[in-house]
Motif scaffolding. Sequence first.
Motif, PDB file in Angstrom:
ATOM      1  N   GLN A   1      -1.479  -1.423  40.733  1.00 39.88           N
ATOM      2  CA  GLN A   1      -2.146  -1.663  39.610  1.00 39.88           C
ATOM      3  C   GLN A   1      -2.597  -0.324  39.654  1.00 39.88           C
ATOM      4  O   GLN A   1      -3.670  -0.038  39.844  1.00 39.88           O
ATOM      5  N   PRO A   2      -1.669   0.541  38.946  1.00 36.63           N
ATOM      6  CA  PRO A   2      -1.984   2.160  39.005  1.00 36.63           C
ATOM      7  C   PRO A   2      -3.320   2.457  38.183  1.00 36.63           C
ATOM      8  O   PRO A   2      -3.824   3.438  38.678  1.00 36.63           O
ATOM      9  N   TRP A   3      -3.628   1.812  37.294  1.00 41.15           N
ATOM     10  CA  TRP A   3      -4.805   2.264  36.413  1.00 41.15           C
ATOM     11  C   TRP A   3      -5.911   1.871  37.010  1.00 41.15           C
ATOM     12  O   TRP A   3      -7.176   2.665  37.227  1.00 41.15           O
ATOM     13  N   LEU A   4      -6.105   0.659  37.936  1.00 40.70           N
ATOM     14  CA  LEU A   4      -7.322   0.128  38.714  1.00 40.70           C
ATOM     15  C   LEU A   4      -7.290   1.434  39.866  1.00 40.70           C
ATOM     16  O   LEU A   4      -8.486   1.673  40.259  1.00 40.70           O
ATOM     17  N   LEU A   5      -6.403   1.534  40.438  1.00 34.87           N
ATOM     18  CA  LEU A   5      -6.224   2.429  41.675  1.00 34.87           C
ATOM     19  C   LEU A   5      -6.962   3.978  41.072  1.00 34.87           C
ATOM     20  O   LEU A   5      -7.698   4.842  41.809  1.00 34.87           O
ATOM     21  N   ALA A   6      -6.319   4.348  39.958  1.00 32.80           N
ATOM     22  CA  ALA A   6      -6.952   5.561  39.485  1.00 32.80           C
ATOM     23  C   ALA A   6      -8.593   5.658  39.090  1.00 32.80           C
ATOM     24  O   ALA A   6      -9.220   6.470  39.470  1.00 32.80           O
ATOM     25  N   ASP A   7      -8.876   4.469  38.451  1.00 26.45           N
ATOM     26  CA  ASP A   7     -10.445   4.442  38.419  1.00 26.45           C
ATOM     27  C   ASP A   7     -11.036   4.384  39.984  1.00 26.45           C
ATOM     28  O   ASP A   7     -12.215   4.883  40.014  1.00 26.45           O
ATOM     29  N   TYR A   8     -10.519   3.678  40.671  1.00 26.99           N
ATOM     30  CA  TYR A   8     -11.235   3.516  41.932  1.00 26.99           C
ATOM     31  C   TYR A   8     -11.239   4.590  43.006  1.00 26.99           C
ATOM     32  O   TYR A   8     -12.089   5.245  43.360  1.00 26.99           O
ATOM     33  N   ALA A   9      -9.982   5.747  42.565  1.00 28.69           N
ATOM     34  CA  ALA A   9     -10.092   7.132  43.058  1.00 28.69           C
ATOM     35  C   ALA A   9     -11.012   7.926  42.570  1.00 28.69           C
ATOM     36  O   ALA A   9     -11.895   8.714  43.411  1.00 28.69           O
ATOM     37  N   LEU A  10     -11.471   7.577  41.332  1.00 27.31           N
ATOM     38  CA  LEU A  10     -12.683   8.353  40.793  1.00 27.31           C
ATOM     39  C   LEU A  10     -14.005   7.910  41.341  1.00 27.31           C
ATOM     40  O   LEU A  10     -14.888   8.660  41.573  1.00 27.31           O
TER      41      LEU A  10
ATOM     42  N   GLN B   1     -16.338  10.313  43.590  1.00 34.29           N
ATOM     43  CA  GLN B   1     -17.832  10.441  43.424  1.00 34.29           C
ATOM     44  C   GLN B   1     -18.622  10.132  44.416  1.00 34.29           C
ATOM     45  O   GLN B   1     -19.914  10.539  44.789  1.00 34.29           O
ATOM     46  N   LEU B   2     -18.352   9.191  45.198  1.00 38.17           N
ATOM     47  CA  LEU B   2     -19.105   8.757  46.395  1.00 38.17           C
ATOM     48  C   LEU B   2     -18.853   9.754  47.698  1.00 38.17           C
ATOM     49  O   LEU B   2     -19.300   9.613  48.595  1.00 38.17           O
ATOM     50  N   GLY B   3     -18.032  10.853  47.210  1.00 36.40           N
ATOM     51  CA  GLY B   3     -17.636  11.933  48.229  1.00 36.40           C
ATOM     52  C   GLY B   3     -16.838  11.368  49.380  1.00 36.40           C
ATOM     53  O   GLY B   3     -16.483  12.055  50.490  1.00 36.40           O
ATOM     54  N   ARG B   4     -15.943  10.566  49.279  1.00 34.66           N
ATOM     55  CA  ARG B   4     -14.995  10.107  49.946  1.00 34.66           C
ATOM     56  C   ARG B   4     -13.223  10.340  49.563  1.00 34.66           C
ATOM     57  O   ARG B   4     -12.776   9.702  49.093  1.00 34.66           O
ATOM     58  N   THR B   5     -13.320  11.863  49.655  1.00 30.82           N
ATOM     59  CA  THR B   5     -12.174  12.340  48.793  1.00 30.82           C
ATOM     60  C   THR B   5     -10.714  12.111  49.457  1.00 30.82           C
ATOM     61  O   THR B   5      -9.953  11.617  49.022  1.00 30.82           O
ATOM     62  N   ASP B   6     -10.799  11.868  51.051  1.00 29.18           N
ATOM     63  CA  ASP B   6      -9.689  11.527  51.828  1.00 29.18           C
ATOM     64  C   ASP B   6      -9.135  10.170  51.124  1.00 29.18           C
ATOM     65  O   ASP B   6      -7.860   9.819  50.698  1.00 29.18           O
TER      66      ASP B   6
ATOM     67  N   GLY C   1      -5.545   9.099  48.790  1.00 29.36           N
ATOM     68  CA  GLY C   1      -4.998   7.849  49.333  1.00 29.36           C
ATOM     69  C   GLY C   1      -4.743   6.819  48.015  1.00 29.36           C
ATOM     70  O   GLY C   1      -3.717   6.390  47.502  1.00 29.36           O
ATOM     71  N   ALA C   2      -5.780   6.575  47.254  1.00 34.00           N
ATOM     72  CA  ALA C   2      -5.871   5.694  46.142  1.00 34.00           C
ATOM     73  C   ALA C   2      -4.822   6.214  45.109  1.00 34.00           C
ATOM     74  O   ALA C   2      -4.112   5.519  44.279  1.00 34.00           O
ATOM     75  N   ILE C   3      -5.062   7.443  44.647  1.00 35.04           N
ATOM     76  CA  ILE C   3      -4.493   8.111  43.541  1.00 35.04           C
ATOM     77  C   ILE C   3      -2.933   8.095  43.663  1.00 35.04           C
ATOM     78  O   ILE C   3      -2.129   7.984  42.905  1.00 35.04           O
ATOM     79  N   ARG C   4      -2.674   8.582  44.938  1.00 35.40           N
ATOM     80  CA  ARG C   4      -1.266   8.674  45.392  1.00 35.40           C
ATOM     81  C   ARG C   4      -0.539   7.392  45.502  1.00 35.40           C
ATOM     82  O   ARG C   4       0.584   7.298  45.186  1.00 35.40           O
ATOM     83  N   SER C   5      -1.175   6.411  45.656  1.00 35.04           N
ATOM     84  CA  SER C   5      -0.714   4.927  45.715  1.00 35.04           C
ATOM     85  C   SER C   5      -0.272   4.702  44.058  1.00 35.04           C
ATOM     86  O   SER C   5       0.813   4.125  43.748  1.00 35.04           O
ATOM     87  N   ALA C   6      -1.156   5.205  43.327  1.00 34.26           N
ATOM     88  CA  ALA C   6      -1.158   4.968  41.769  1.00 34.26           C
ATOM     89  C   ALA C   6       0.154   5.732  41.398  1.00 34.26           C
ATOM     90  O   ALA C   6       0.961   5.233  40.522  1.00 34.26           O
ATOM     91  N   ILE C   7       0.224   6.856  41.798  1.00 34.63           N
ATOM     92  CA  ILE C   7       1.257   7.946  41.498  1.00 34.63           C
ATOM     93  C   ILE C   7       2.567   7.385  41.975  1.00 34.63           C
ATOM     94  O   ILE C   7       3.832   7.621  41.460  1.00 34.63           O
ATOM     95  N   GLU C   8       2.620   6.507  43.217  1.00 38.44           N
ATOM     96  CA  GLU C   8       3.819   6.240  43.554  1.00 38.44           C
ATOM     97  C   GLU C   8       4.468   5.189  42.478  1.00 38.44           C
ATOM     98  O   GLU C   8       5.906   5.087  42.424  1.00 38.44           O
ATOM     99  N   ASP C   9       3.665   4.494  41.831  1.00 40.51           N
ATOM    100  CA  ASP C   9       4.049   3.545  40.594  1.00 40.51           C
ATOM    101  C   ASP C   9       4.480   4.113  39.511  1.00 40.51           C
ATOM    102  O   ASP C   9       5.360   3.631  38.922  1.00 40.51           O
TER     103      ASP C   9
END
Length: 128
Positions: A77-86, A90-95, A99-107
Amino acid sequence: MIYANMDDEWESIEESVRWALTQEDTWLELVSESNRTTDSWTFWTYAFDVACEQRQLQLADQIMRDRVCRHEDYSAQPWLLADYALVLAQLGRTDEALGAIRSAIEDLPFDEELLEIERRLLQPKAER
């Protein structure tokens, strides 16, 4: 609960989620309301969207971790993962956000919006 059509079910989900998000124990109310719907996937993804919209980041994170990612309908679910990455960023959990955005990019490897989110996450904190 049986609905006359999908619009009725959608309206019921919207009302339930928005009501639950105004209650003192939001999580408990969301879980309770989700048990009343026949479309839990739509319920939880909508709850995630509304939590993001209302900037309830901890709640959005909990919804994603405890309900959306574990849902039987969850897969690429790339768009859900993109939103989750954001949310994670914002929670300061950059790593975790990376991971979430790279998973979206894989798709969707050539999606410019996803690649832009990754570039922003990779910028040193001083530049953000």
